[in-house]
Design a protein around this motif. Sequence first.
Motif, mmCIF file in Angstrom:
data_model
loop_
_atom_site.group_PDB
_atom_site.id
_atom_site.type_symbol
_atom_site.label_atom_id
_atom_site.label_comp_id
_atom_site.label_asym_id
_atom_site.label_seq_id
_atom_site.Cartn_x
_atom_site.Cartn_y
_atom_site.Cartn_z
ATOM 1 N N PHE A 99 5.022 -7.983 -0.065
ATOM 2 C CA PHE A 99 5.032 -7.491 -1.440
ATOM 3 C C PHE A 99 3.997 -8.229 -2.296
ATOM 4 O O PHE A 99 4.019 -8.110 -3.527
ATOM 5 C CB PHE A 99 6.418 -7.710 -2.073
ATOM 6 C CG PHE A 99 7.501 -6.790 -1.566
ATOM 7 C CD1 PHE A 99 7.436 -5.430 -1.790
ATOM 8 C CD2 PHE A 99 8.605 -7.298 -0.887
ATOM 9 C CE1 PHE A 99 8.446 -4.576 -1.354
ATOM 10 C CE2 PHE A 99 9.619 -6.464 -0.448
ATOM 11 C CZ PHE A 99 9.536 -5.096 -0.680
ATOM 12 N N LEU A 151 10.779 -7.755 -11.888
ATOM 13 C CA LEU A 151 10.697 -6.751 -10.821
ATOM 14 C C LEU A 151 11.529 -7.195 -9.630
ATOM 15 O O LEU A 151 11.463 -8.357 -9.213
ATOM 16 C CB LEU A 151 9.246 -6.564 -10.377
ATOM 17 C CG LEU A 151 8.990 -5.548 -9.252
ATOM 18 C CD1 LEU A 151 9.358 -4.137 -9.700
ATOM 19 C CD2 LEU A 151 7.531 -5.614 -8.795
ATOM 20 N N GLN A 208 2.280 -6.660 -5.377
ATOM 21 C CA GLN A 208 3.081 -6.540 -6.588
ATOM 22 C C GLN A 208 3.071 -7.859 -7.372
ATOM 23 O O GLN A 208 3.033 -7.866 -8.607
ATOM 24 C CB GLN A 208 4.516 -6.142 -6.239
ATOM 25 C CG GLN A 208 4.682 -4.677 -5.868
ATOM 26 C CD GLN A 208 4.306 -4.379 -4.427
ATOM 27 O OE1 GLN A 208 3.934 -5.267 -3.663
ATOM 28 N NE2 GLN A 208 4.402 -3.122 -4.039
#
Length: 215
Positions: free
Chosen positions: A13, A182, A16
């Motif tokens: 990830f 997030l 991100q």
Amino acid sequence: MRTQSLWEHTLTFFPQFLAALREHASPDATVAVIGASDGKFVLPLAAAGHRVIAVERDPFALHGGEVDLPGDGRARAPGLMDRLESEGLRSRVQVVEADFLSAALPGASCDAVWTSCSWHYSANHHSPLADFVGRMQSLVREGGLFGAEFMMPVEERHASVEHYTSPERLARHFGDDWNVRLTLRTNRFTERPHIGRPHDHTHRMGLFIAARAAE
């Protein structure tokens, strides 16, 4: 990059986290990478202009050596230090060769801290997950970012180990001085063989990004 990490093709990830970093920090921000390994995340951060504190205790990850490859092959893999020199990035990275929980690190001086699948390793189960999360939090200055991707339970034995966690359980470690920005998670997925795992294997992964409130 002219060199390549042993973990180059494993799921992450990290994009991100980079997007959140661009929103919250200057191009020359200081970023701590906990469990730096051979530099999969360290080198892109340094190449983008960031100052990086890379914390890693594994001599092989730092200095390289012979590895067994899937398919019974062997090769010499470069370590973090080799890769930094080859890419001309050594001056932008402070390498701390030590256990993260006992390392001498500057408190509340980083614009961001990132770790990737580090605390679930059995060698780290001697300390509560709260110790790892709390130490990472302590490095982040006001307005800075905390980012972690982590393994979630897949097998029954994982359910009894707190280090295989979830975004919801991680959120319990973050008080009013943090804003969760997030969270993501994958379904179960099959990863191809890589160093240390010579066969197909199943994972679930989560992402947690939070920002420390600025006064």
